[in-house]
Design a protein around this motif. Structure first.
Motif, short mmCIF file in Angstrom:
data_model
loop_
_atom_site.label_atom_id
_atom_site.label_comp_id
_atom_site.label_asym_id
_atom_site.label_seq_id
_atom_site.Cartn_x
_atom_site.Cartn_y
_atom_site.Cartn_z
N TYR A 109 -13.46 -32.42 -17.23
CA TYR A 109 -12.53 -33.54 -17.19
C TYR A 109 -13.27 -34.86 -17.43
O TYR A 109 -12.87 -35.69 -18.25
CB TYR A 109 -11.81 -33.57 -15.83
CG TYR A 109 -10.99 -34.81 -15.63
CD1 TYR A 109 -9.93 -35.11 -16.49
CD2 TYR A 109 -11.29 -35.71 -14.61
CE1 TYR A 109 -9.19 -36.26 -16.32
CE2 TYR A 109 -10.54 -36.86 -14.44
CZ TYR A 109 -9.50 -37.13 -15.30
OH TYR A 109 -8.78 -38.28 -15.16
N LEU A 146 -12.92 -46.75 -13.88
CA LEU A 146 -12.27 -45.46 -13.76
C LEU A 146 -13.32 -44.35 -13.84
O LEU A 146 -13.34 -43.40 -13.07
CB LEU A 146 -11.28 -45.32 -14.92
CG LEU A 146 -10.05 -44.52 -14.64
CD1 LEU A 146 -9.30 -45.09 -13.46
CD2 LEU A 146 -9.15 -44.55 -15.87
N GLU A 156 -14.19 -41.45 -11.03
CA GLU A 156 -14.17 -40.00 -11.26
C GLU A 156 -15.55 -39.41 -11.05
O GLU A 156 -15.70 -38.28 -10.60
CB GLU A 156 -13.66 -39.69 -12.67
CG GLU A 156 -12.22 -40.10 -12.89
CD GLU A 156 -11.27 -39.57 -11.81
OE1 GLU A 156 -11.26 -38.35 -11.60
OE2 GLU A 156 -10.57 -40.39 -11.18
N ALA A 210 -16.21 -38.37 -7.49
CA ALA A 210 -15.69 -37.06 -7.09
C ALA A 210 -16.68 -35.96 -7.49
O ALA A 210 -16.98 -35.05 -6.73
CB ALA A 210 -14.34 -36.82 -7.74
#
Lengths: 474, 611
Positions: A423, A438, A442, A445
């Motif tokens: 992703y 952004l 991400e 995570a």
């Protein structure tokens, strides 16, 4: 699961527990030459004076030196047994606490009695499964992947797996994970530099660093991921499934491989209706050998059920061995079976080795993948067990050439990281400019998953899972 | 006897902000500042804003501070930084005319009747019961109930240029006493930091044909919320050039003459604001570094070459500057220098910047070990408001680190001891999708309300936040009905059933333009400030929620208590890690994690142990 199974919260409680624990560290199901009793905790070795008497004028127990001792019944002061005591003062021991190991004669009832006397007389506690290792972990003698390696070492059944567990136990796998973690730090830095300091270093350099550091992570993740893909059951307990049409001689071979008559053998096709599994040993490796029902159309419901099992066994097999008879050889049948089981080894039975029929040879030569073939004569007695073992082991070793990741916990984390990686990769390659904030979110995570992999997390949840597997006394 | 409610020592960016803010409560405020320096002077780079810092200026502005207004008045070149890197990390930077900036500061402060500006040198500060006594030169003595110290680099200031060392706070300014001799009570430990500035170059000696022009961007919004888009001053350009191998070689062969590298300066400089010497010696393979040529004022000949701050001897400064494209004939107006100065150990301060053991005493600005005008002003605001609130016995103003860069900075400052100057940037925030310039009015609204002031600013702030809510609610209630489909068709959107809110999340579209377009279609009017922040907030909302959720779960580990003894005895912690742990004495896992140079192995050991 027996009554001693612990939940994660029990293990959390155990972590804060400072009792002195005791257990027998060797198997105690029957008489053994030696049994070893292990005691761990913060104790002074002299406190056991009423039960441990040094034999002869040797003075007190010296650290890490074996000393001959008598174990006394503290109530009567009579000797219960004579053996060796080794004392490891904290922190230089397996658990990081003080440890004493008593090597005594291996009578299970005697060992039970001595352990009970220690518990009652000195207020010790019987150790829970894995509690010694838990203490080693708590006192940082082992990290999480070392604990997992230790677990594997105790349970591994094959030499390649034992080697792998030593690799984990030595901490080398953890080092790989740490190096992996450093790549994350690099990439985070490249994100931050590009966001906050691109005027200082220039956009181009900034983006180059971003992609370079990301590619490094991708390489690691892809490597870990591929190493996690190996079907694990195969590695932990490799099973060899013998399959083929009825009456090809599977059960006969099965018995020859085991060295005793385990399967019923008859000339009647369809004799084996259930499946039978037994351990097969070769060169200090243990495999699970499975004899299956011959596959054919059958009206008999029992036989049909056996054939269903055969298909399931085939799916779960590590090595599939096709047993096929040269009598009434049909090319169509042969190729159907190859397709069905994609065997790693083919054994053609009922064949005269000196004159194999051209039909059979041409069928074998036509196989798209090169599969080893063993020809066995009419009596099957001349079957070469060693050749069979060698071929199976070579197959197993090929799986280990790239150090598979076998810990379930690690595999789950790695698959999680891999998915996040795919992703993130789509985000970082976005054509519409790069949204750095952004991206950074991400990446966080992804990073926390990587932290999970090396055990840089709250370990509450995984404690029970890992330590439950251990036996008592380890 | 001259008794003030509040005395502020220093008239720099922190000082005037503290005065401007505290004066809003109607208190009697005095600024004591050195003669010969204008208020809010800009001794280093002539610009306000920048990445992370632009956000601070807008927070100050929304909270009712002064910096945004001054930056607009004095702005001579506007830019949006990080334009290609997403909407969250974009920041405004304004080049200022430093003379204009100071002039407007004097004017605005001068007009506020309850602020007195005293041009004096402070000799001694003492405390008599609950009153501070500030003794100045010419035997003047002033008293105050609260005291804010914003002394910048002046305390114990020492200037270095090559091997010449002068005592001073800036190049033409005397230093004040050291912290410890200035106060006659104990304010506990202080340490020394260092910062530097480049040489200034005469614009008439620059060959502008050899440098890249960067004109002012007219589309950039002004800093102050209630300023429209028009400029207050004439706009000019900045210019970009680069160092080359000759430049760096000169600097490298003269390493022994650099006060920072030959042991003459022992104080620590900021890693994030490196001098050209730092760059040369730290990155021996890199010769090309950006140099931005920035005008210092419309009527001034001097240009500030950003990126080459130095303390090398004057002749070496001259020769390395002349190797740079466009600067071959550069005439130097003032040479670069480094300054060493006393800073407070901010771990002795509370979140309102008040000293923990000397109540009523506040510290703000560069004296707290930060660098940058914006950081200084943000602290001045917090100290000023809190000194005022404390005088009125009201609840303190504490900005949350997840809602503002100012709060983030102060939390960082007081929660750990830093060993280098602190500069704000977006990476310090756990919540940078939310801490944006465009929504500062939203983020600061409830803080400003807590102050219970009823000025025109408060009225306007309430109005814009009301509009924001209105716009957001309208967008949420917008149905995907026939009209919506017609609009989607009008922009030729491929997916004809996307709901109104989701189209703003499309990464291929600019949500600001889309929302503006939608509103126009439905004939609804909102100010562009409201449209921009509603659009961007909607785009990021899901991510912001997720990030905060992650943040909460990380907090669990973050707040784990550490046992220092255990850490220092552990065999699994490396020697270097132990050294750093000993120095900083981290109390939680989070603090340990934020220390530089702690290896992952150590963190793993600690994480698994700290149950």
């Amino acid at each position: 699961m027996g009554p001693l199974t612990n939940t994660a919260s029990n293990y959390l409680n155990l972590l804060n527990n400072e009792d002195i624990i005791i257990a027998c560290a060797t198997p105690s199901s029957g008489p053994m030459g030696i049994s070893i009793i292990r005691i761990s905790g913060l104790f002074d070795v002299n406190q056991f004076n009423s039960m441990i008497k040094i034999s002869g004028p040797m003075g007190p127990l010296k650290p890490r030196k074996s000393t001959m001792i008598h174990v006394l019944d503290p109530n009567t002061s009579l000797s219960l047994d004579t053996g060796l005591a080794t004392y490891f003062p904290a922190p230089n021991s397996f658990t990081g606490e003080s440890v004493m190991e008593l090597s005594l004669h291996g009578n299970p009832r005697l060992i039970e009695k001595i352990i009970d006397l220690f518990i009652v007389f000195y207020n010790l506690r019987h150790a829970e499964p894995g509690e010694f290792t838990l203490r080693a972990y708590k006192n940082k003698k082992l990290n999480l992947s070392q604990v997992e390696g230790l677990d594997l070492l105790l349970h591994a059944t094959t030499q390649p797996l034992i080697e792998l567990s030593q690799y984990m136990l030595s901490g080398e796998l953890q080092n790989e994970f740490f190096n992996f973690k450093l790549c994350f730090d690099n990439h985070q830095a490249s994100i931050d530099i590009l966001t906050d300091f691109s005027e200082d270093i220039g956009e181009e350099t900034g983006f180059n660093n971003l992609f370079k550091s990301w590619n490094q992570i991708k390489e690691y993740v892809t490597d870990f991921y591929n190493r996690s893909l190996v079907p694990m059951d195969h590695l932990i307990k490799p099973n060899i499934v013998l399959f083929g049409p009825p009456n090809a001689g599977k059960s006969t071979l099965f018995n020859i491989l085991l060295g005793y008559k385990r399967s019923l053998v008859s000339t009647e096709a369809g004799t084996t209706r259930d499946y039978i599994k037994e351990s097969f040993f070769y060169d200090h490796n243990e495999f699970l050998l499975i004899d299956t029902a011959g596959i054919r159309e059958s009206d008999n419901s029992l036989e049909s059920e056996g054939i269903v099992f055969t298909h399931k066994n085939l799916r779960d097999a590590f090595v599939r061995v096709l047993i096929f008879s040269a009598i009434n050889f049909s090319s169509e049948d042969f190729n159907n079976f190859i397709k069905l089981g994609s065997p790693s080894l083919i054994i053609i039975t009922h064949v005269d080795k000196n004159s194999v029929s051209p039909l059979i040879l041409s069928n074998i030569n036509k196989l798209s993948l090169k599969i080893p073939v063993i020809f066995v004569d009419l009596l099957i007695d001349s079957f070469d067990k060693n050749l069979f073992g060698k071929i199976i082991l070579a197959d197993l070793i090929s799986y280990y050439s790239y150090k598979p990741i076998v810990s379930n916990r690690q595999r789950i984390e790695i698959i999680k990281i891999y998915k996040l990686m795919l992703y993130y990769d789509s985000l970082i390659k976005s054509d519409n400019g790069t949204d750095m904030a952004l991206l950074s979110n991400e990446f966080r995570a992804l990073r926390s998953s990587a932290n999970g992999l090396i055990g840089l997390v709250n370990v509450d949840e995984i404690l029970g899972h890992i330590f439950n597997n251990f036996c008592i006394g380890k | 006897m001259s008794l003030f409610d509040l005395i502020i020592l220093g008239g720099g960016h922190a000082g005037i902000e503290a005065a401007y803010c505290s004066s809003q409560f109607g208190l009697k405020v005095a600024i004591i500042t050195l003669p010969n320096i204008g208020l809010a002077s800009a001794p280093c780079n002539p610009s306000i804003g920048g990445i992370g810092k632009g956000q601070v200026v807008k927070e100050i502005d929304a909270l009712g501070g002064l910096m945004g207004i001054l930056a607009d008045y004095a702005g001579i070149q506007y830019r949006t930084l990080n334009e290609s890197k997403g909407l969250a990390v974009q920041s405004t930077r304004i080049q200022i005319d430093k003379e204009l900036y100071s002039k407007h500061a004097e004017e605005i402060i001068g007009k506020i009747s309850n602020i007195t500006v005293l041009r004096k040198k402070v000799m001694k500060i003492s405390k008599e019961e609950n009153t501070f006594k500030v003794a100045c030169d010419e035997e003047k003595v002033f008293y105050s109930k609260k005291l804010i110290v914003t002394a910048g680099t002046f305390l114990g200031g020492k200037l270095h240029c090559g091997n010449s060392i002068n005592i001073g706070g800036r190049i033409d300014q005397p230093a004040s006493d050291t912290v410890n001799s200035l106060f006659d009570f104990n304010i506990k430990t202080t340490k020394r930091f260092k910062t530097g500035t480049p040489a200034r170059i005469d614009k008439n000696s620059i060959n502008f044909s050899k440098v890249e022009e960067q004109p002012s961007d007219d589309s950039v919004r002004n800093m102050h919320l209630w300023h429209n888009s028009s400029r207050f001053s004439k706009q000019v350009s900045c210019f970009l050039t680069r160092t080359n191998s000759k430049t760096l070689e000169l600097i490298r062969i003269n390493k022994d003459k650099s006060p920072m590298y030959n042991g003459q300066i022992t104080a620590v400089g900021a890693r994030y604001c490196p001098s050209i010497e730092d760059k040369a010696y730290r990155y021996p393979d890199k010769d090309i570094h950006h140099v931005f040529l920035e005008p210092e004022g419309l009527d001034l000949d001097s240009f500030y070459p950003s990126g080459i701050s130095t303390s090398l001897p004057k002749d070496i400064q001259e020769s390395f500057i002349r190797t740079i494209d466009g600067l071959e004939n550069a005439q130097i107006l003032k040479h670069g220098y480094a300054v060493e100065y006393d800073v407070m150990d901010t771990s002795h301060l509370t979140l309102s910047l008040e000293h923990k053991t000397v109540p009523g005493l506040y510290f703000a600005g560069q004296i707290n070990g930060t660098s940058g005008y914006e950081e200084a002003a943000g602290q001045g605001l917090v100290a000023g408001f809190n000194a005022g609130l404390s005088l009125l016995s009201l609840e303190r103003l504490i900005l949350n680190r997840n809602q503002s860069y100012i709060g983030l900075m102060i939390d960082d400052l007081v929660s750990s001891d830093r060993d280098e100057p602190y500069r704000l940037f977006t990476a310090r925030s756990e919540n940078r999708l939310f801490l944006r310039e465009d929504n500062a009015f939203l983020r600061m609204y409830h803080y400003r309300k807590l102050l219970n002031l009823h000025t025109n600013h408060d009225f306007m702030l309430e109005k814009i936040n009301f509009e924001y809510e209105l716009c957001k609610n309208w967008l949420n209630s917008l149905q995907s009905d026939g009209n919506w489909k017609i609009w989607l068709n009008s922009i030729n959107y491929v997916q004809n059933d996307v709901p109104p809110k989701d189209i703003l999340k499309d990464p291929n579209l600019d949500p600001r333009h889309i929302l503006k377009n939608i509103l126009e279609f439905f004939n609804i009017e909102f100010s562009s400030d409201v449209i921009v922040s509603v659009a961007i907030d909607t785009k990021y909302q899901g991510y912001i929620d997720k990030a905060l959720e992650q943040f909460e779960s990380m907090q669990k580990l973050e707040n784990k208590k550490l046992s220092l003894d255990k850490l220092l005895q552990s065999k699994n912690v490396s020697f270097e890690c132990k050294q750093r742990i000993k120095k900083f004495e981290p109390k939680t896992f989070g603090q340990l994690q934020r220390l530089a140079g702690i290896r992952p192995a150590t963190l793993a050991v600690v994480a698994s142990d700290a149950l």
